[in-house]
Design a protein around this motif. Structure first.
Motif, PDB file in Angstrom:
ATOM      1  N   HIS A 163       9.603  -1.433   0.640  1.00  0.00           N
ATOM      2  CA  HIS A 163       9.506  -2.880   0.461  1.00  0.00           C
ATOM      3  C   HIS A 163       9.025  -3.452   1.783  1.00  0.00           C
ATOM      4  O   HIS A 163       9.633  -3.214   2.827  1.00  0.00           O
ATOM      5  CB  HIS A 163      10.869  -3.486   0.103  1.00  0.00           C
ATOM      6  N   CYS A 164       7.922  -4.187   1.755  1.00  0.00           N
ATOM      7  CA  CYS A 164       7.404  -4.749   3.000  1.00  0.00           C
ATOM      8  C   CYS A 164       6.478  -5.919   2.733  1.00  0.00           C
ATOM      9  O   CYS A 164       6.036  -6.124   1.620  1.00  0.00           O
ATOM     10  CB  CYS A 164       6.666  -3.678   3.805  1.00  0.00           C
ATOM     11  N   ILE A 165       6.214  -6.683   3.785  1.00  0.00           N
ATOM     12  CA  ILE A 165       5.199  -7.715   3.654  1.00  0.00           C
ATOM     13  C   ILE A 165       3.848  -7.019   3.774  1.00  0.00           C
ATOM     14  O   ILE A 165       3.744  -5.974   4.421  1.00  0.00           O
ATOM     15  CB  ILE A 165       5.364  -8.847   4.701  1.00  0.00           C
ATOM     16  N   PRO A 166       2.801  -7.573   3.149  1.00  0.00           N
ATOM     17  CA  PRO A 166       1.503  -6.884   3.110  1.00  0.00           C
ATOM     18  C   PRO A 166       0.982  -6.508   4.504  1.00  0.00           C
ATOM     19  O   PRO A 166       0.482  -5.405   4.694  1.00  0.00           O
ATOM     20  CB  PRO A 166       0.576  -7.899   2.445  1.00  0.00           C
ATOM     21  N   SER A 167       1.142  -7.410   5.469  1.00  0.00           N
ATOM     22  CA  SER A 167       0.581  -7.092   6.785  1.00  0.00           C
ATOM     23  C   SER A 167       1.333  -5.925   7.424  1.00  0.00           C
ATOM     24  O   SER A 167       0.765  -5.142   8.171  1.00  0.00           O
ATOM     25  CB  SER A 167       0.595  -8.311   7.702  1.00  0.00           C
ATOM     26  N   TYR A 168       2.625  -5.799   7.089  1.00  0.00           N
ATOM     27  CA  TYR A 168       3.370  -4.673   7.663  1.00  0.00           C
ATOM     28  C   TYR A 168       2.962  -3.351   7.010  1.00  0.00           C
ATOM     29  O   TYR A 168       3.009  -2.294   7.652  1.00  0.00           O
ATOM     30  CB  TYR A 168       4.886  -4.884   7.568  1.00  0.00           C
ATOM     31  N   ALA A 169       2.547  -3.426   5.750  1.00  0.00           N
ATOM     32  CA  ALA A 169       2.101  -2.204   5.071  1.00  0.00           C
ATOM     33  C   ALA A 169       0.950  -1.570   5.844  1.00  0.00           C
ATOM     34  O   ALA A 169       0.904  -0.348   6.030  1.00  0.00           O
ATOM     35  CB  ALA A 169       1.676  -2.515   3.639  1.00  0.00           C
ATOM     36  N   THR A 170       0.049  -2.406   6.328  1.00  0.00           N
ATOM     37  CA  THR A 170      -1.085  -1.852   7.062  1.00  0.00           C
ATOM     38  C   THR A 170      -0.688  -1.436   8.480  1.00  0.00           C
ATOM     39  O   THR A 170      -1.184  -0.442   8.999  1.00  0.00           O
ATOM     40  CB  THR A 170      -2.258  -2.853   7.101  1.00  0.00           C
ATOM     41  N   ARG A 171       0.227  -2.192   9.060  1.00  0.00           N
ATOM     42  CA  ARG A 171       0.654  -1.823  10.407  1.00  0.00           C
ATOM     43  C   ARG A 171       1.397  -0.482  10.402  1.00  0.00           C
ATOM     44  O   ARG A 171       1.227   0.358  11.272  1.00  0.00           O
ATOM     45  CB  ARG A 171       1.563  -2.914  10.983  1.00  0.00           C
ATOM     46  N   LEU A 172       2.234  -0.325   9.381  1.00  0.00           N
ATOM     47  CA  LEU A 172       2.991   0.918   9.287  1.00  0.00           C
ATOM     48  C   LEU A 172       2.056   2.102   9.015  1.00  0.00           C
ATOM     49  O   LEU A 172       2.253   3.195   9.545  1.00  0.00           O
ATOM     50  CB  LEU A 172       4.054   0.783   8.181  1.00  0.00           C
ATOM     51  N   ALA A 173       1.032   1.849   8.214  1.00  0.00           N
ATOM     52  CA  ALA A 173       0.043   2.908   7.955  1.00  0.00           C
ATOM     53  C   ALA A 173      -0.613   3.314   9.272  1.00  0.00           C
ATOM     54  O   ALA A 173      -0.820   4.504   9.542  1.00  0.00           O
ATOM     55  CB  ALA A 173      -1.000   2.422   6.957  1.00  0.00           C
ATOM     56  N   ALA A 174      -0.898   2.321  10.114  1.00  0.00           N
ATOM     57  CA  ALA A 174      -1.511   2.612  11.416  1.00  0.00           C
ATOM     58  C   ALA A 174      -0.570   3.450  12.279  1.00  0.00           C
ATOM     59  O   ALA A 174      -1.004   4.356  13.000  1.00  0.00           O
ATOM     60  CB  ALA A 174      -1.873   1.312  12.126  1.00  0.00           C
ATOM     61  N   ALA A 175       0.733   3.154  12.178  1.00  0.00           N
ATOM     62  CA  ALA A 175       1.717   3.918  12.949  1.00  0.00           C
ATOM     63  C   ALA A 175       1.722   5.386  12.507  1.00  0.00           C
ATOM     64  O   ALA A 175       1.869   6.296  13.320  1.00  0.00           O
ATOM     65  CB  ALA A 175       3.101   3.308  12.785  1.00  0.00           C
ATOM     66  N   PHE A 176       1.546   5.609  11.208  1.00  0.00           N
ATOM     67  CA  PHE A 176       1.458   6.991  10.717  1.00  0.00           C
ATOM     68  C   PHE A 176       0.234   7.691  11.290  1.00  0.00           C
ATOM     69  O   PHE A 176       0.311   8.821  11.755  1.00  0.00           O
ATOM     70  CB  PHE A 176       1.383   6.995   9.184  1.00  0.00           C
ATOM     71  N   LEU A 177      -0.886   6.973  11.247  1.00  0.00           N
ATOM     72  CA  LEU A 177      -2.130   7.571  11.742  1.00  0.00           C
ATOM     73  C   LEU A 177      -2.012   7.917  13.228  1.00  0.00           C
ATOM     74  O   LEU A 177      -2.523   8.946  13.671  1.00  0.00           O
ATOM     75  CB  LEU A 177      -3.306   6.626  11.488  1.00  0.00           C
ATOM     76  N   LYS A 193       2.376 -13.945   9.092  1.00  0.00           N
ATOM     77  CA  LYS A 193       3.178 -12.760   9.365  1.00  0.00           C
ATOM     78  C   LYS A 193       4.495 -12.800   8.590  1.00  0.00           C
ATOM     79  O   LYS A 193       5.554 -12.441   9.112  1.00  0.00           O
ATOM     80  CB  LYS A 193       3.474 -12.637  10.862  1.00  0.00           C
ATOM     81  N   GLY A 194       4.454 -13.325   7.370  1.00  0.00           N
ATOM     82  CA  GLY A 194       5.658 -13.365   6.554  1.00  0.00           C
ATOM     83  C   GLY A 194       6.605 -14.498   6.913  1.00  0.00           C
ATOM     84  O   GLY A 194       7.646 -14.661   6.303  1.00  0.00           O
ATOM     85  N   VAL A 195       6.239 -15.294   7.906  1.00  0.00           N
ATOM     86  CA  VAL A 195       7.093 -16.401   8.333  1.00  0.00           C
ATOM     87  C   VAL A 195       6.566 -17.703   7.732  1.00  0.00           C
ATOM     88  O   VAL A 195       5.374 -17.983   7.806  1.00  0.00           O
ATOM     89  CB  VAL A 195       7.095 -16.505   9.881  1.00  0.00           C
ATOM     90  N   ASN A 196       7.450 -18.461   7.102  1.00  0.00           N
ATOM     91  CA  ASN A 196       7.062 -19.773   6.585  1.00  0.00           C
ATOM     92  C   ASN A 196       7.145 -20.781   7.714  1.00  0.00           C
ATOM     93  O   ASN A 196       8.170 -20.867   8.383  1.00  0.00           O
ATOM     94  CB  ASN A 196       8.027 -20.229   5.491  1.00  0.00           C
ATOM     95  N   GLU A 230      -6.379 -16.456  11.987  1.00  0.00           N
ATOM     96  CA  GLU A 230      -7.445 -15.597  11.485  1.00  0.00           C
ATOM     97  C   GLU A 230      -6.906 -14.204  11.238  1.00  0.00           C
ATOM     98  O   GLU A 230      -5.840 -13.838  11.718  1.00  0.00           O
ATOM     99  CB  GLU A 230      -8.641 -15.563  12.452  1.00  0.00           C
ATOM    100  N   THR A 231      -7.671 -13.468  10.467  1.00  0.00           N
ATOM    101  CA  THR A 231      -7.299 -12.091  10.208  1.00  0.00           C
ATOM    102  C   THR A 231      -8.034 -11.228  11.211  1.00  0.00           C
ATOM    103  O   THR A 231      -9.253 -11.198  11.237  1.00  0.00           O
ATOM    104  CB  THR A 231      -7.695 -11.700   8.779  1.00  0.00           C
ATOM    105  N   ILE A 232      -7.253 -10.573  12.056  1.00  0.00           N
ATOM    106  CA  ILE A 232      -7.858  -9.668  13.031  1.00  0.00           C
ATOM    107  C   ILE A 232      -7.348  -8.277  12.717  1.00  0.00           C
ATOM    108  O   ILE A 232      -6.148  -8.040  12.745  1.00  0.00           O
ATOM    109  CB  ILE A 232      -7.528 -10.101  14.476  1.00  0.00           C
ATOM    110  N   GLY A 233      -8.265  -7.404  12.386  1.00  0.00           N
ATOM    111  CA  GLY A 233      -7.848  -6.108  11.862  1.00  0.00           C
ATOM    112  C   GLY A 233      -7.136  -6.367  10.544  1.00  0.00           C
ATOM    113  O   GLY A 233      -7.697  -6.982   9.652  1.00  0.00           O
ATOM    114  N   ASP A 234      -5.883  -5.957  10.464  1.00  0.00           N
ATOM    115  CA  ASP A 234      -5.131  -6.194   9.239  1.00  0.00           C
ATOM    116  C   ASP A 234      -4.070  -7.261   9.433  1.00  0.00           C
ATOM    117  O   ASP A 234      -3.258  -7.493   8.554  1.00  0.00           O
ATOM    118  CB  ASP A 234      -4.458  -4.893   8.777  1.00  0.00           C
ATOM    119  N   ASN A 235      -4.068  -7.897  10.596  1.00  0.00           N
ATOM    120  CA  ASN A 235      -2.979  -8.813  10.901  1.00  0.00           C
ATOM    121  C   ASN A 235      -3.433 -10.255  10.989  1.00  0.00           C
ATOM    122  O   ASN A 235      -4.570 -10.547  11.342  1.00  0.00           O
ATOM    123  CB  ASN A 235      -2.339  -8.422  12.235  1.00  0.00           C
ATOM    124  N   ASP A 236      -2.501 -11.133  10.693  1.00  0.00           N
ATOM    125  CA  ASP A 236      -2.720 -12.546  10.951  1.00  0.00           C
ATOM    126  C   ASP A 236      -2.512 -12.773  12.438  1.00  0.00           C
ATOM    127  O   ASP A 236      -1.524 -12.318  12.999  1.00  0.00           O
ATOM    128  CB  ASP A 236      -1.658 -13.399  10.228  1.00  0.00           C
TER     129      ASP A 236
END
Lengths: 433, 138
Positions: free
Chosen positions: A181-195, A335-338, A363-369
């Motif tokens: 369970h994650c926010i979309p931007s964290y899904a990509t960040r975590l994928a980067a951590a795996f890589l 970043k998931g913050v309202n 703006e979207t830089i890479g996969d992050n806001d």
């Protein structure tokens, strides 16, 4: 657990019967809310009683509830039951004024866990799954809300919490986590951590991602699915309604079923507050039908969406909401913050070194806001260190407020663009929809 | 106090910004005697000593710049490194802490523009050590 549904009777209930259930539950909810100092006088004035409710259409007689009402009655002003029946509260950060506090009885917590468990079941999760939660555990409902639901589902639940990607990588690898369970931007960040660790996320045991709490586009979802080699399902919740577990995409991945046994769904024109023509976009307005500590009637979510026409091949009869298309107020989700621009303005105005103009660019830089705040200096100085310290201090105060670190850029006079004489405050360059 | 005026201009890192400022000064026949820039990738401070500081400050401010006028110490020494070093030694030994410093040559001398943490202390120390303080030019 071989069934396709968590609760077949409810999930596939014919519309007529579902509406009858809604009417029953609305009556019950009105009865409970008669105990609310906030609603009781309003109901009295409008002649709303349990007996006076004949159909779902009666919802139009109810007054609206807004976030401001929650703030104005902080902390317990809307509650419908005595505090001794309340077992938990969740709260927003309250940075724009009073926080909004949401109360739960034990029954509320049980119903909430059940609804989110139903959502998990709906996307194919079972008690054989190992579900890892990357949300923060605390006042944010994404922590405990997911925890209790996953336990209710019977899954092995890993309350890893927010941040520390390395630890998430280790847990996923060691425990054989099958769902995140994650926010979309964290899904990509975590994928980067795996890589970074030399592991392709597609080779992990993760097969399902529950993503939500942050607007994202279909393209973003596809990319998340591709990098993870997994299915990603859009999940909707808001603390005012309970938390996660309000609506979720089924495996058709075409709109989010909103659990109508728990909510009356209205899509209204945010200006006139009249229903929009069927299938058109408007503001999502929700009434809780299965809560007792703090039922809310016609709560204005400010999220803009529409109801998708037609039946869903999955067999569920609960209507489907389209991907949210923005807000009817100026709330931003970064970043998931309202957050609201006024929060940033309030901080900036505490600095006498700054003038009144500012511009928030996202703006979207890479996969992050990424957020940049340009703030206009009130006066020049010969002291370079002062400007550097000022930038640091503004950044620090904003970080305390926003819970993420924006980039702060000092600018001179006339740099911030004016439009129609009125300063433009937000420049959202993300492509979310 | 025996000090001189310095202009500081906030500079966004924007193409043509510096050139606009220089052109504006040139058009009004204001001569730049010394300039120093402190900068990051995002902004900088341009510090100037010109032939007419008040006029320059008004002009640049009217052109929409953020301009600051402040007092700094101007110390005149012989135009060699030894004299430069002696002056700095004298000040620091006297307890002056220097925030920033830049130099220029004028009339065969070296002029040190110094912004100390405290102008008063710096002025007193400079006098005690026999340094030549300048209070504007004719």
């Amino acid at each position: 657990m071989n069934s396709k549904y968590w609760n077949e009777e409810i999930e596939t209930m014919p519309r007529k019967k579902l509406e009858k259930l809604q009417v029953e539950r609305l009556k019950k909810t009105v009865e409970i809310a008669m105990g609310s100092e906030f609603y009781a006088p309003r109901f009295k004035e409008l002649g709303i009683t349990p007996e006076s409710i004949k159909s779902v259409q009666d919802i139009k007689r109810f007054p609206f509830t807004t976030k401001n009402d929650l703030r104005a009655t902080y902390p317990f002003g809307i509650k419908s039951v005595p505090l001794d029946k309340v077992v938990r509260l969740h709260s927003s950060s309250g940075t724009t004024g009073n926080p909004t506090v949401i109360l739960h009885t034990q029954k509320d917590l049980n119903e909430w866990a059940d609804a989110m468990a139903r959502s998990m079941y709906c996307i194919g999760l079972r008690n054989t799954d190992i579900i890892q939660n990357t949300s923060g555990y605390g006042m944010f409902t994404g922590g405990l809300g997911i925890q209790y639901a996953a336990e209710r589902l019977g899954a092995l639940t890993v309350p890893a919490g927010a941040g520390n990607s390395k630890r998430h990588v280790k847990f996923i690898t060691d425990f054989g986590t099958t769902a995140l369970h994650c926010i979309p931007s964290y899904a990509t960040r975590l994928a980067a951590a795996f890589l970074e660790e030399g592991i392709d996320p597609r080779n992990t045991t993760v097969k399902t991602l529950i993503i939500g709490a942050e607007p994202h586009s279909e393209a973003q979802r596809k990319r998340i699915e591709e990098i993870w080699g997994a299915k990603a399902y859009n999940n909707f919740g808001m603390s005012e309604m309970c938390g996660p577990g309000v609506a979720i995409e089924c495996q058709e991945q075409n709109g989010m079923h909103i659990w109508e046994d728990n909510y009356i769904v209205e899509i209204l024109d945010p200006e006139t507050l009249e229903p929009v023509p069927e299938g058109e976009q408007g503001e999502l307005v929700l009434t809780t039908l299965n809560r007792e500590a703090m039922p809310l009637f016609r709560y204005r979510t400010r999220d803009l969406t529409r109801i998708l026409p037609g039946d869903c091949p999955c067999g569920r009869t609960h209507v489907r909401l389209a991907r949210f298309q923005g807000r009817s107020d100026d709330m931003l989700i970064v970043k998931g913050v309202n957050l609201y621009p006024i929060q940033i303005e309030k901080i900036l105005m505490q600095f006498p070194e700054l003038a009144s103009d500012y511009l928030i660019t996202i703006e979207t830089i890479g996969d992050n806001d990424e957020m940049t705040i340009e703030a206009e200096l009130a006066q020049a100085t010969d002291d370079f260190g002062m400007l550097q310290n000022l930038t640091k201090e503004i950044t620090r105060r904003l970080k305390d407020e926003l819970l993420f670190t924006p980039r702060v850029k000092l600018v001179g006079k006339g740099v911030i663009p004016q439009s129609d004489g009125k300063a433009k405050r937000v420049n959202d360059l993300r492509n979310n929809h | 106090m025996k000090t001189i005026k310095q202009i500081s201009i906030f500079l966004e890192n924007q193409r043509g910004k510096l050139s606009d400022i220089l052109t504006a000064l040139k058009d009004q026949n204001i001569e730049i005697q010394a300039a120093s820039v402190a900068d990051t990738t995002e902004y900088g401070i341009l510090r100037l000593i010109t032939s007419d500081q008040v006029k320059a400050a008004r002009l640049l401010s009217a052109k929409g710049n953020l301009v600051n006028l402040n007092e700094v110490l101007a110390i005149q020494v012989e135009p060699d490194t030894a004299a430069f070093a002696d002056a700095v030694d004298a000040l620091t030994n006297g307890g002056v802490s220097i925030s920033y410093l830049y130099t220029f040559h004028k009339d065969g001398k070296l002029v040190l523009i110094i912004r100390p943490a405290s102008l008063e202390i710096a002025e007193r120390v400079a006098k005690e050590k026999g340094l030549t303080l300048i209070q504007g030019w004719e």
